[in-house]
Motif scaffolding. Structure first.
Motif, PDB file in Angstrom:
ATOM      1  N   MET A   1       0.837  -1.197   0.000  1.00 44.92           N
ATOM      2  CA  MET A   1       0.000   0.000   0.000  1.00 44.92           C
ATOM      3  C   MET A   1       0.879   1.257   0.000  1.00 44.92           C
ATOM      4  O   MET A   1       1.788   1.396   0.820  1.00 44.92           O
ATOM      5  CB  MET A   1      -0.904   0.015   1.221  1.00 44.92           C
TER       6      MET A   1
ATOM      7  N   SER B   1       1.399   4.996   0.811  1.00 46.52           N
ATOM      8  CA  SER B   1       0.835   6.041   1.664  1.00 46.52           C
ATOM      9  C   SER B   1       1.171   7.414   1.090  1.00 46.52           C
ATOM     10  O   SER B   1       2.289   7.652   0.646  1.00 46.52           O
ATOM     11  CB  SER B   1       1.366   5.919   3.094  1.00 46.52           C
TER      12      SER B   1
ATOM     13  N   ARG C   1      -7.813  13.390  -2.917  1.00 45.90           N
ATOM     14  CA  ARG C   1      -8.080  12.274  -2.013  1.00 45.90           C
ATOM     15  C   ARG C   1      -9.076  11.294  -2.652  1.00 45.90           C
ATOM     16  O   ARG C   1      -8.872  10.067  -2.611  1.00 45.90           O
ATOM     17  CB  ARG C   1      -8.612  12.782  -0.677  1.00 45.90           C
TER      18      ARG C   1
ATOM     19  N   GLU D   1      -7.867   7.494  -3.414  1.00 44.59           N
ATOM     20  CA  GLU D   1      -8.379   6.438  -2.550  1.00 44.59           C
ATOM     21  C   GLU D   1      -9.311   5.474  -3.274  1.00 44.59           C
ATOM     22  O   GLU D   1      -9.722   4.469  -2.700  1.00 44.59           O
ATOM     23  CB  GLU D   1      -9.061   7.050  -1.328  1.00 44.59           C
TER      24      GLU D   1
ATOM     25  N   SER E   1      -3.255   4.844  -0.271  1.00 41.14           N
ATOM     26  CA  SER E   1      -3.974   5.343   0.895  1.00 41.14           C
ATOM     27  C   SER E   1      -3.498   6.745   1.237  1.00 41.14           C
ATOM     28  O   SER E   1      -2.285   6.979   1.348  1.00 41.14           O
ATOM     29  CB  SER E   1      -3.740   4.425   2.097  1.00 41.14           C
TER      30      SER E   1
ATOM     31  N   VAL F   1      -2.891   9.347   3.877  1.00 38.40           N
ATOM     32  CA  VAL F   1      -2.760   9.314   5.334  1.00 38.40           C
ATOM     33  C   VAL F   1      -3.001  10.675   5.964  1.00 38.40           C
ATOM     34  O   VAL F   1      -3.255  10.770   7.174  1.00 38.40           O
ATOM     35  CB  VAL F   1      -1.375   8.783   5.749  1.00 38.40           C
TER      36      VAL F   1
ATOM     37  N   PRO G   1       5.120   9.371   5.021  1.00 42.98           N
ATOM     38  CA  PRO G   1       4.392   8.810   3.879  1.00 42.98           C
ATOM     39  C   PRO G   1       5.350   8.420   2.761  1.00 42.98           C
ATOM     40  O   PRO G   1       6.459   8.955   2.666  1.00 42.98           O
ATOM     41  CB  PRO G   1       3.485   9.966   3.438  1.00 42.98           C
ATOM     42  N   ASP G   2       4.917   7.498   1.915  1.00 44.35           N
ATOM     43  CA  ASP G   2       5.755   7.089   0.786  1.00 44.35           C
ATOM     44  C   ASP G   2       5.908   8.223  -0.225  1.00 44.35           C
ATOM     45  O   ASP G   2       6.972   8.403  -0.814  1.00 44.35           O
ATOM     46  CB  ASP G   2       5.133   5.870   0.087  1.00 44.35           C
TER      47      ASP G   2
END
Length: 208
Positions: A1, A3, A18, A22, A28, A30, A48-49
């Motif tokens: 996942m 982020s 968003r 999503e 996701s 965050v 976050p990634d």
């Protein structure tokens, strides 16, 4: 996942991003924040990634946010303002992508995925303009710095292929592609795939 943190001073933009992101099962969101200071603080807290960052925000602008976060996070700049000075500065600060807000939902998603994988994506119209600038300046690059196989890989990077697509196109393993890219980055002093593609254009490899 994957982020993602969204930083934009317009609530409607944050909400829209968003909703787009999503809907994807592998992404996701965050957090979303409205200013540059919150972007830096929240990103350092949540790790976050990928961080999606607007250029013009209160507190700290997106370029300064990129400079502070890029050493440890993947940053994609998403803005209305695609001025050349913004593009160059964002990339110099280590951005993993640069998109205009009219790029469309699919490109936004692909930019997030590319950044998470260590790649980079720039809006097509911005890329074309950058390449034209290289041509006008008459910059050159010596393709002999790379082996023949490394040149093959660079040529496919300039075409916009992913590592997996390059592996299929060149009939090599994914790990071999990654090994070649690591070598290319070191030899060229490049920080990402965008800079590799730019070098390929100057060396006459793009489209050859």
């Amino acid at each position: 996942m994957i982020s993602v943190l969204i930083a934009d001073d317009q609530e409607m933009v944050r909400t829209g991003f968003r909703l787009i992101l999503e809907r994807r099962p592998d992404i996701s969101v965050v957090a979303d924040v409205a200013d540059g200071v919150a972007a830096v603080t929240t990103a350092r807290e949540l790790r976050p990634d990928v961080c999606l960052v607007d250029i013009r925000m209160p507190g700290l602008d997106g370029l300064e946010v990129t400079k502070r976060l890029a050493p440890t996070s993947k940053v994609v700049v998403v803005t209305t303002f695609d001025l050349d000075e913004y593009v160059h500065t964002a990339l110099q600060h280590g951005a993993s992508g640069f998109l205009t807000k009219d790029a469309g939902p699919e490109l936004l998603v692909e930019a997030v995925r590319a950044a998470a994988q260590g790649n980079a994506l720039i809006s097509p119209q911005v890329t074309l303009r950058l390449l034209r600038q290289f041509t006008r300046r008459g910059e050159s690059a010596d393709r002999n710095r790379l082996t023949a196989r490394e040149q093959d890989v660079v040529r496919e990077v300039a075409r916009g292929l992913t590592n997996q697509e390059i592996a299929v196109a060149l009939h090599m393993s994914l790990s071999t592609v990654k090994t070649h890219l690591t070598s290319v980055l070191g030899k060229l002093g490049a920080r990402n795939r965008v800079e590799i593609a730019s070098w390929a254009w100057r060396a006459g490899l793009a489209g050859s």
